[in-house]
Design a protein around this motif. Structure first.
Motif, PDB file in Angstrom:
ATOM      1  N   GLY A 233      15.390  74.885 -52.848  1.00 22.71           N
ATOM      2  CA  GLY A 233      16.422  73.913 -52.542  1.00 22.71           C
ATOM      3  C   GLY A 233      16.969  73.301 -53.812  1.00 22.71           C
ATOM      4  N   ASN A 234      17.790  72.258 -53.658  1.00 24.41           N
ATOM      5  CA  ASN A 234      18.341  71.572 -54.822  1.00 24.41           C
ATOM      6  C   ASN A 234      18.423  70.076 -54.519  1.00 24.41           C
ATOM      7  N   ILE A 235      17.865  69.277 -55.411  1.00 24.61           N
ATOM      8  CA  ILE A 235      17.783  67.833 -55.206  1.00 24.61           C
ATOM      9  C   ILE A 235      19.156  67.176 -55.205  1.00 24.61           C
ATOM     10  N   ARG A 236      20.172  67.858 -55.736  1.00 25.85           N
ATOM     11  CA  ARG A 236      21.525  67.297 -55.751  1.00 25.85           C
ATOM     12  C   ARG A 236      22.113  67.223 -54.340  1.00 25.85           C
ATOM     13  N   LYS A 237      21.699  68.126 -53.455  1.00 27.16           N
ATOM     14  CA  LYS A 237      22.328  68.185 -52.132  1.00 27.16           C
ATOM     15  C   LYS A 237      21.351  68.109 -50.965  1.00 27.16           C
ATOM     16  N   ASP A 238      20.065  68.320 -51.227  1.00 30.36           N
ATOM     17  CA  ASP A 238      19.083  68.358 -50.143  1.00 30.36           C
ATOM     18  C   ASP A 238      18.296  67.061 -50.044  1.00 30.36           C
TER      19      ASP A 238
ATOM     20  N   ARG B 217      12.755  64.781 -48.446  1.00 28.69           N
ATOM     21  CA  ARG B 217      11.831  64.623 -47.327  1.00 28.69           C
ATOM     22  C   ARG B 217      11.945  65.788 -46.349  1.00 28.69           C
ATOM     23  N   GLU B 218      13.161  66.174 -46.010  1.00 28.87           N
ATOM     24  CA  GLU B 218      13.362  67.280 -45.063  1.00 28.87           C
ATOM     25  C   GLU B 218      12.931  68.603 -45.672  1.00 28.87           C
ATOM     26  N   LEU B 219      13.245  68.802 -46.934  1.00 24.28           N
ATOM     27  CA  LEU B 219      12.874  70.055 -47.598  1.00 24.28           C
ATOM     28  C   LEU B 219      11.356  70.205 -47.645  1.00 24.28           C
ATOM     29  N   TRP B 220      10.662  69.136 -47.998  1.00 26.65           N
ATOM     30  CA  TRP B 220       9.196  69.174 -48.081  1.00 26.65           C
ATOM     31  C   TRP B 220       8.586  69.520 -46.716  1.00 26.65           C
ATOM     32  N   ALA B 221       9.209  69.042 -45.672  1.00 26.64           N
ATOM     33  CA  ALA B 221       8.670  69.259 -44.324  1.00 26.64           C
ATOM     34  C   ALA B 221       9.065  70.602 -43.728  1.00 26.64           C
ATOM     35  N   GLU B 222      10.178  71.188 -44.179  1.00 23.95           N
ATOM     36  CA  GLU B 222      10.733  72.342 -43.467  1.00 23.95           C
ATOM     37  C   GLU B 222      10.806  73.633 -44.278  1.00 23.95           C
ATOM     38  N   SER B 223      10.613  73.604 -45.590  1.00 28.57           N
ATOM     39  CA  SER B 223      10.756  74.810 -46.395  1.00 28.57           C
ATOM     40  C   SER B 223       9.734  75.876 -46.000  1.00 28.57           C
ATOM     41  N   PRO B 224      10.175  77.070 -45.604  1.00 28.94           N
ATOM     42  CA  PRO B 224       9.237  78.151 -45.260  1.00 28.94           C
ATOM     43  C   PRO B 224       8.342  78.540 -46.431  1.00 28.94           C
ATOM     44  N   VAL B 225       8.896  78.519 -47.645  1.00 25.46           N
ATOM     45  CA  VAL B 225       8.100  78.883 -48.822  1.00 25.46           C
ATOM     46  C   VAL B 225       6.985  77.871 -49.046  1.00 25.46           C
ATOM     47  N   LEU B 226       7.326  76.596 -49.006  1.00 27.04           N
ATOM     48  CA  LEU B 226       6.313  75.571 -49.228  1.00 27.04           C
ATOM     49  C   LEU B 226       5.243  75.609 -48.135  1.00 27.04           C
ATOM     50  N   TRP B 227       5.663  75.839 -46.900  1.00 28.28           N
ATOM     51  CA  TRP B 227       4.686  75.906 -45.819  1.00 28.28           C
ATOM     52  C   TRP B 227       3.769  77.113 -45.969  1.00 28.28           C
ATOM     53  N   SER B 228       4.301  78.229 -46.438  1.00 29.38           N
ATOM     54  CA  SER B 228       3.460  79.417 -46.600  1.00 29.38           C
ATOM     55  C   SER B 228       2.359  79.183 -47.630  1.00 29.38           C
ATOM     56  N   LEU B 229       2.657  78.373 -48.648  1.00 29.31           N
ATOM     57  CA  LEU B 229       1.657  78.078 -49.678  1.00 29.31           C
ATOM     58  C   LEU B 229       0.529  77.205 -49.138  1.00 29.31           C
ATOM     59  N   ARG B 230       0.782  76.485 -48.056  1.00 34.77           N
ATOM     60  CA  ARG B 230      -0.202  75.548 -47.502  1.00 34.77           C
ATOM     61  C   ARG B 230      -1.082  76.169 -46.418  1.00 34.77           C
ATOM     62  N   LYS B 231      -0.705  77.364 -45.927  1.00 33.97           N
ATOM     63  CA  LYS B 231      -1.383  77.960 -44.781  1.00 33.97           C
ATOM     64  C   LYS B 231      -2.264  79.132 -45.199  1.00 33.97           C
ATOM     65  N   ARG B 232      -3.527  79.056 -44.874  1.00 31.22           N
ATOM     66  CA  ARG B 232      -4.470  80.102 -45.260  1.00 31.22           C
ATOM     67  C   ARG B 232      -4.060  81.470 -44.722  1.00 31.22           C
ATOM     68  N   GLU B 233      -3.544  81.489 -43.494  1.00 32.80           N
ATOM     69  CA  GLU B 233      -3.199  82.774 -42.877  1.00 32.80           C
ATOM     70  C   GLU B 233      -2.008  83.454 -43.543  1.00 32.80           C
ATOM     71  N   SER B 234      -1.279  82.738 -44.418  1.00 31.75           N
ATOM     72  CA  SER B 234      -0.156  83.339 -45.130  1.00 31.75           C
ATOM     73  C   SER B 234      -0.623  84.246 -46.265  1.00 31.75           C
ATOM     74  N   TYR B 235      -1.822  83.970 -46.785  1.00 32.19           N
ATOM     75  CA  TYR B 235      -2.345  84.721 -47.929  1.00 32.19           C
ATOM     76  C   TYR B 235      -2.927  86.043 -47.451  1.00 32.19           C
ATOM     77  N   HIS B 236      -3.138  86.953 -48.384  1.00 31.34           N
ATOM     78  CA  HIS B 236      -3.623  88.269 -47.970  1.00 31.34           C
ATOM     79  C   HIS B 236      -4.422  88.953 -49.077  1.00 31.34           C
ATOM     80  N   SER B 237      -4.955  90.102 -48.736  1.00 34.13           N
ATOM     81  CA  SER B 237      -5.663  90.992 -49.677  1.00 34.13           C
ATOM     82  C   SER B 237      -6.853  90.325 -50.352  1.00 34.13           C
TER      83      SER B 237
END
Length: 347
Positions: free
Chosen positions: A277-282, A285-305
């Motif tokens: 995202g970009n802090i100039r336009k986003d 608070r919403e980005l932190w809560a909704e970003s798929p990339v950020l959420w994937s980093l927080r979820k164990r099941e997203s990791y692999h191998s």
């Protein structure tokens, strides 16, 4: 939960301009910069998110900005920015190469209420100068001396590779002599210009050997010897690791903080060139809560191998920037695979 401190940080790159040309730098130096007013709006944007978390979730917050570059002292409005962030309720820290910190700058840093200054030092004189430019070592040491003279909490950070891994003991001794509070060791991430040093990155056995040697300096009563590497503390972990799907330590990317680049781009980590995202336009608070990339980093099941099944996942997860850099070297955009330098995997 109420009463549980949440150390949340933003590493804010105010510029990509720099007076040095380091061989392992991850910056491009070609990105436009936000002006002072835009930076203040960005700070307000993040302040709003932090305040909402504290109120709605009854969280005890400990938010901070770590201002860096490029070289942040090249910004003429640096001290205005530091003041604005401090008065907005954030702890402020500074990350610099130290070469521009004369006595006057050190005094201004102290007066600005900066909590600590991290100075990059990448080896003894010959090694540091090879990596950062002739004469930079002595100028950096002068900068450190000026900070210490002003009683500014100063620490050294070193990027570890085969180029300097054999200098650990001498560098710790140097840190003691300089009077800094700490010296930290971080692995080389082969991205940006750092790709040119890929052959000098540590292997998994070398990582294990390096941290085994570093542990010999644990308990140093003159300078705190540490590492910002999520792998560094694994050998000292107790047998009972909390087996949870919630991170409680380890790699901070997208979990305990984010990076904002000088043009406003938001990334999980600056060494992960992965815009979300970009802090100039986003709304932060919403980005932190909704970003798929950020959420994937927080979820164990997203990791692999292997990383997802490792017992150390809640307190480690490897370095996501290194995982991504090695994946990209193979033509893949995978930041959730195993850390290729990890010697500690345990299912």
């Amino acid at each position: 939960m109420k009463g549980t401190p949440y150390d949340f940080f933003v590493q804010f790159h105010l510029t990509e301009r720099c007076n040095l040309n380091c061989r392992h730098c991850y910056q491009s130096g070609k990105v436009s910069e936000m002006d002072y007013r835009e930076i203040c709006r960005a700070i307000d944007n993040i302040k709003e998110a932090v305040q909402s978390w504290a109120t709605e979730y009854e969280m005890e917050m400990s938010p901070s900005f770590h201002f860096t570059g490029g070289e942040p002292l090249l910004r003429k409005d640096l001290f205005l920015i530091l003041k604005y962030a401090y008065e907005a309720g954030f702890t402020t820290a500074l990350m610099s190469n130290g070469t521009l910190i004369d006595g006057d700058a050190a005094q201004k840093i102290e007066e600005a209420g900066v909590s600590d200054v991290q100075i990059s030092l990448d080896g003894l004189e010959d090694t540091h100068d090879i990596l950062r430019g002739n004469g930079s070592f002595r100028r950096t040491l002068k900068g450190i001396g000026n900070l210490v003279a002003q009683d500014v909490d100063t620490n050294i950070n070193l990027t570890v590779s085969r180029v300097n891994k054999g200098q650990t003991g001498e560098l710790i001794q140097l840190a003691e002599e300089l009077g800094v509070s700490a010296i930290a060791f971080s692995r080389l991430v082969p991205t940006g210009r750092g790709k040119g040093l890929s052959s000098q990155a540590l292997t998994a056995p070398e990582v294990a050997d390096f941290y085994k040697g570093l542990r010999k300096h644990k308990g140093n009563d003159r300078v705190f010897v540490t590492s910002r590497d999520p792998l560094a503390g694994i050998p000292d972990m107790a047998e009972e690791i909390p087996q949870t799907g919630i991170p409680v330590g380890g790699c901070a990317a997208g979990i305990f903080g984010v990076t904002i680049t000088c043009d406003g781009t938001i990334m999980p980590c600056r060494r992960m060139d992965l815009p979300v995202g970009n802090i100039r336009k986003d709304s932060f608070r919403e980005l932190w809560a909704e970003s798929p990339v950020l959420w994937s980093l927080r979820k164990r099941e997203s990791y692999h191998s292997g990383c997802n099944s490792c017992r150390y996942w809640p307190v480690c997860r490897g370095c996501r920037a290194i995982a991504l850099a090695y994946a990209r070297a193979m033509g893949e955009e995978d930041y959730l695979g195993p850390d290729p330098q990890c010697p500690y995997y345990q299912p």
